[in-house]
Design an enzyme around this catalytic site. Sequence first.
Site, mmCIF file in Angstrom:
data_model
loop_
_atom_site.group_PDB
_atom_site.id
_atom_site.type_symbol
_atom_site.label_atom_id
_atom_site.label_comp_id
_atom_site.label_asym_id
_atom_site.label_seq_id
_atom_site.Cartn_x
_atom_site.Cartn_y
_atom_site.Cartn_z
ATOM 1 N N HIS A 357 0.793 -1.233 0.000
ATOM 2 C CA HIS A 357 0.000 0.000 0.000
ATOM 3 C C HIS A 357 0.817 1.272 0.000
ATOM 4 O O HIS A 357 0.257 2.365 -0.045
ATOM 5 C CB HIS A 357 -0.931 0.039 1.213
ATOM 6 C CG HIS A 357 -2.157 -0.798 1.046
ATOM 7 N ND1 HIS A 357 -3.308 -0.334 0.469
ATOM 8 C CD2 HIS A 357 -2.390 -2.081 1.360
ATOM 9 C CE1 HIS A 357 -4.214 -1.292 0.446
ATOM 10 N NE2 HIS A 357 -3.682 -2.377 0.983
ATOM 11 N N LYS A 545 -9.429 13.974 4.117
ATOM 12 C CA LYS A 545 -8.573 12.787 4.144
ATOM 13 C C LYS A 545 -7.745 12.879 5.401
ATOM 14 O O LYS A 545 -7.751 13.914 6.074
ATOM 15 C CB LYS A 545 -7.678 12.735 2.906
ATOM 16 C CG LYS A 545 -6.958 14.060 2.617
ATOM 17 C CD LYS A 545 -6.071 13.998 1.390
ATOM 18 C CE LYS A 545 -6.810 14.045 0.084
ATOM 19 N NZ LYS A 545 -6.739 12.824 -0.690
ATOM 20 N N ARG A 546 -7.009 11.828 5.737
ATOM 21 C CA ARG A 546 -6.138 11.922 6.901
ATOM 22 C C ARG A 546 -5.147 13.069 6.731
ATOM 23 O O ARG A 546 -4.738 13.393 5.622
ATOM 24 C CB ARG A 546 -5.386 10.597 7.105
ATOM 25 C CG ARG A 546 -6.247 9.522 7.711
ATOM 26 C CD ARG A 546 -6.830 9.938 9.055
ATOM 27 N NE ARG A 546 -5.789 10.077 10.049
ATOM 28 C CZ ARG A 546 -5.481 9.155 10.947
ATOM 29 N NH1 ARG A 546 -6.162 8.030 11.002
ATOM 30 N NH2 ARG A 546 -4.517 9.348 11.815
ATOM 31 N N LYS A 551 0.191 14.477 1.912
ATOM 32 C CA LYS A 551 -1.091 14.817 1.291
ATOM 33 C C LYS A 551 -1.230 16.334 1.086
ATOM 34 O O LYS A 551 -2.120 16.802 0.390
ATOM 35 C CB LYS A 551 -2.251 14.280 2.130
ATOM 36 C CG LYS A 551 -2.342 12.743 2.116
ATOM 37 C CD LYS A 551 -3.441 12.252 3.055
ATOM 38 C CE LYS A 551 -3.553 10.736 3.145
ATOM 39 N NZ LYS A 551 -4.231 10.118 1.986
ATOM 40 N N THR A 653 -8.469 6.795 -2.639
ATOM 41 C CA THR A 653 -9.813 6.342 -2.995
ATOM 42 C C THR A 653 -10.808 7.479 -2.802
ATOM 43 O O THR A 653 -11.870 7.488 -3.427
ATOM 44 C CB THR A 653 -10.257 5.135 -2.141
ATOM 45 O OG1 THR A 653 -9.998 5.421 -0.764
ATOM 46 C CG2 THR A 653 -9.531 3.880 -2.565
ATOM 47 N N LYS A 657 -14.386 8.762 -4.947
ATOM 48 C CA LYS A 657 -15.708 9.067 -4.385
ATOM 49 C C LYS A 657 -16.193 10.443 -4.859
ATOM 50 O O LYS A 657 -17.375 10.640 -5.147
ATOM 51 C CB LYS A 657 -15.658 9.022 -2.857
ATOM 52 C CG LYS A 657 -15.236 7.668 -2.286
ATOM 53 C CD LYS A 657 -14.897 7.781 -0.797
ATOM 54 C CE LYS A 657 -14.065 6.615 -0.319
ATOM 55 N NZ LYS A 657 -13.437 6.861 1.001
HETATM 56 C C1 PLP Z 1 -12.247 7.211 1.400
HETATM 57 C C2 PLP Z 1 -11.910 7.615 2.772
HETATM 58 C C3 PLP Z 1 -10.580 7.853 3.122
HETATM 59 C C4 PLP Z 1 -9.434 7.799 2.125
HETATM 60 O O1 PLP Z 1 -9.318 9.055 1.506
HETATM 61 P P1 PLP Z 1 -8.026 9.446 0.634
HETATM 62 O O2 PLP Z 1 -8.380 10.778 0.081
HETATM 63 O O3 PLP Z 1 -7.905 8.407 -0.433
HETATM 64 O O4 PLP Z 1 -6.876 9.485 1.548
HETATM 65 C C5 PLP Z 1 -10.295 8.231 4.424
HETATM 66 N N1 PLP Z 1 -11.274 8.353 5.347
HETATM 67 C C6 PLP Z 1 -12.568 8.146 5.039
HETATM 68 C C7 PLP Z 1 -13.602 8.314 6.090
HETATM 69 C C8 PLP Z 1 -12.930 7.757 3.751
HETATM 70 O O5 PLP Z 1 -14.222 7.535 3.453
#
Ligand code: PLP
Length: 818
Positions: A357, A545-546, A551, A653, A657
């Site tokens: 990952h 995101k985190r 990032k 991911t 979304k």
């Molecule tokens: C999809 C998702 C993530 C991952 O987000 P990235 O932008 O790919 O880092 C993290 N937390 C939650 C709650 C998510 O739904």
Amino acid sequence: MVHTFDKKAFKKQIKENVKLLYRKEFEEANDQEVYQAVALAVKDEVIDNWLATQKTMEKKDPKTVYYMSMEFLMGRALGNNMLNLCCYDEISECLDELGFDINAIEDQEPDPALGNGGLGRLAACFMDSLSTLGYPAYGCGIRYRYGMFKQKIEDGYQKEVPDNWLKNGYPFEIKRPEYAHEVRFGGYVRTEQGEDGNLHFIHEGYSSVIAVPYDMPIVGYDNNMVNTLMIWDAEPKEVFRLDSFDKGEYDKAVEEENLARNLVEVLYPNDNHIYGKELRLKQQYFFVSASLQRILCRYKKHHDDIRKLYEKVTIQMNDTHPTLAVAELMRLLLDEEGLSWDQAWEVTTKTCAYTNHTIMSEALEKWPIEIFSRLLPRVYQIVEEINRRFEIEIRNRFPGDEGKVARMGIIRDGQVKMAHLAIAAGYSVNGVAKLHTEILKTQSLKDFYDMYPEKFNNKTNGITQRRFLLHGNRLLADWVTDHIGKEWITDLSQMKKLELYADDKKAQHEFMNIKYQNKLRLAEYIKEHNGIEVDPRSIFDVQVKRLHEYKRQLLNILHVMYLYNQIKEHPEKEFYPRTFIFGAKAAAGYKNAKLTIKLINNVAEVINNDKSIEGKIKVVFIEDYRVSNAEWIFAAADVSEQISTASKEASGTGNMKFMLNGALTIGTMDGANVEMVEEMGEENAFIFGMSAEEVIAHEKNRDYNPMDIFNNDQDIRKVLTQLVNGFYSGSDSELFRDLYNSLLNTQCTQYADTYFVLADFRSYAEAQQRVMEAYMDETGWAKKALLNVANVGKFSSDRTIQDYVDDIWHLDKITVNK
Ligand SMILES: *Cc1c(COP(=O)(O)O)cnc(C)c1O
């Protein structure tokens, strides 16, 4: 269920459940009690399918995948189960008729947040897709008593609050004490010559706990299929009986009781970062050993030749966290099943597969030999033997190349390298996006690729459209169904049919109107939770995101500071109002990440309260970003921020979304962004910044000096200076010094601006300018957004799972009839 749903009977059942659970008349029940009653009724429906699935699996005896993961970031189950059982609207109507609002009832459920971020959410999306596609699967994980912490923002700072998600009881889990197994730690290994002439390894002096599984149903969409997520709790071996212990036994009992109590207490809140804590290794061994014992029991119920295990069982290791599965399976086959080394190795290497990952060094798992061998003495012996044979194999393949042996060894430099173990023993090694897999093959895992090219493959990540569109964005989901039918729910490639409507004025208008409604919903949420008024007609620009330096939330907020300066300096210039929305949890010990949260909140405070800019910019930090509020956020976004330093985000991911919900991406050519652009066309996104190749070259040559940029660009210099002159921190002008230093000061980090924030700043600012101009052309924007939705098909986790099945797992679908 679609055809047979009996509303009257369902309402009666809810009322009965309230009585049964609370000894109350329905009229006295509050939202939480009604939630529990509805959940129980839905569970009742699920159970019939679950039993039917079990029966089919017993009869057909299909090969099954066991997805092993330290994290499953499930999100709420009630609404999702209602949707997948195709009775969402009916139940919603029942509640309405009883005087309750479905949203308020769903809101009563805690998010089972047994994961940090992307990796855990991927596991959850995979489980949903496995059930929907009809593939037999178990998820194997840990039932943390406290999941991901709840985030509170106090005076702009993150505060971590324990997440006691089991407080009111979780209605969708079932305890299975009949499948409990013992897991052992510590002690020593004694060898004994057996009567068969073989050496026997006897583990003594250990402490142990009992692993007890809780099963959660994973409901497929409209197909009667229910797979199982088994998550393990730890209990002490025996109940404490003060009277009957002598001193030695007493100490041992106390120790084992404490072990059981601590083992599954909390999820480590680090995303993409490993802290080599002993308890973490214990957690890993605990769930891996328990899962394997249950897997072998299940197999042996119907099969007597353990050497054929791989014909019915395949294990996918989600990152290196479950890599102990390799050594533990060897142990069980050698010591418990009596196989020879070669037999056991053949079974293990045909059963286990590994997903990588990340390439970032701080996320690569390495365990000190001292901890590993003390905690798992027998497992360590086995890893030593695997390593011994592996090094021989390397020398045979590459004679005289001792450099290779040193780089690839499993046990080296006093450490056990988990990724090396996973690759040596796994029959498949996959990356999670094309670019990521390429970097694995040519850079970070090149030695391993040279040795085992046939093991390497790519599986680009995906997301489930059922949670992130059907559940999260009902308005858009219904609109899509009205235009192309509902096949998209289980076949996202159908979205392509929407291309027909990309130029259609009516469709564009309807799409923008739905976006507006979703923005209104989020604006109300923000008003309620942050007390900030945002204009739903402004551009909703979202980064959720985190929080991690790679990032680059810092790039985003520095750009906001820059825009603010521009507006103040040139108030006459055209500027389309923008709402910058952030949401992010930082690991509790991650200083720069927490300081970035404080910076975002301080910038928000200054800008939101400056009347002179007439609301052109608003900044909002949404507290406690998690799956449940994420669903609403994606639905309301115009712009999706995917701005990681190229090469650092393996896939992402969140990006998918947003695309699914018709937000346009501003992003770097990193992770799955590359493939998203391939699908939607570069003209329908805003791409900027250095390429992965350029970043990697600078890292190798160490020829990047952010000071040059600082000296030559006065706008950037002004923004950075505002970090340390109290502009956003009042009298405490030193508050953000560490962020300033991370960008410019070589003494503070290995080299300054590790993540190339300044290098990409101008290119980012230009891309943001293009975003604004594009948004002012409303039909142009709507067209781009529709083309995003139309081309999202590839990014369904249904496609990802089908790829895993075709290339790695080789499973057959089963059909469940009720
Ligand atoms: C999809 C998702 C993530 C991952 O987000 P990235 O932008 O790919 O880092 C993290 N937390 C939650 C709650 C998510 O739904």
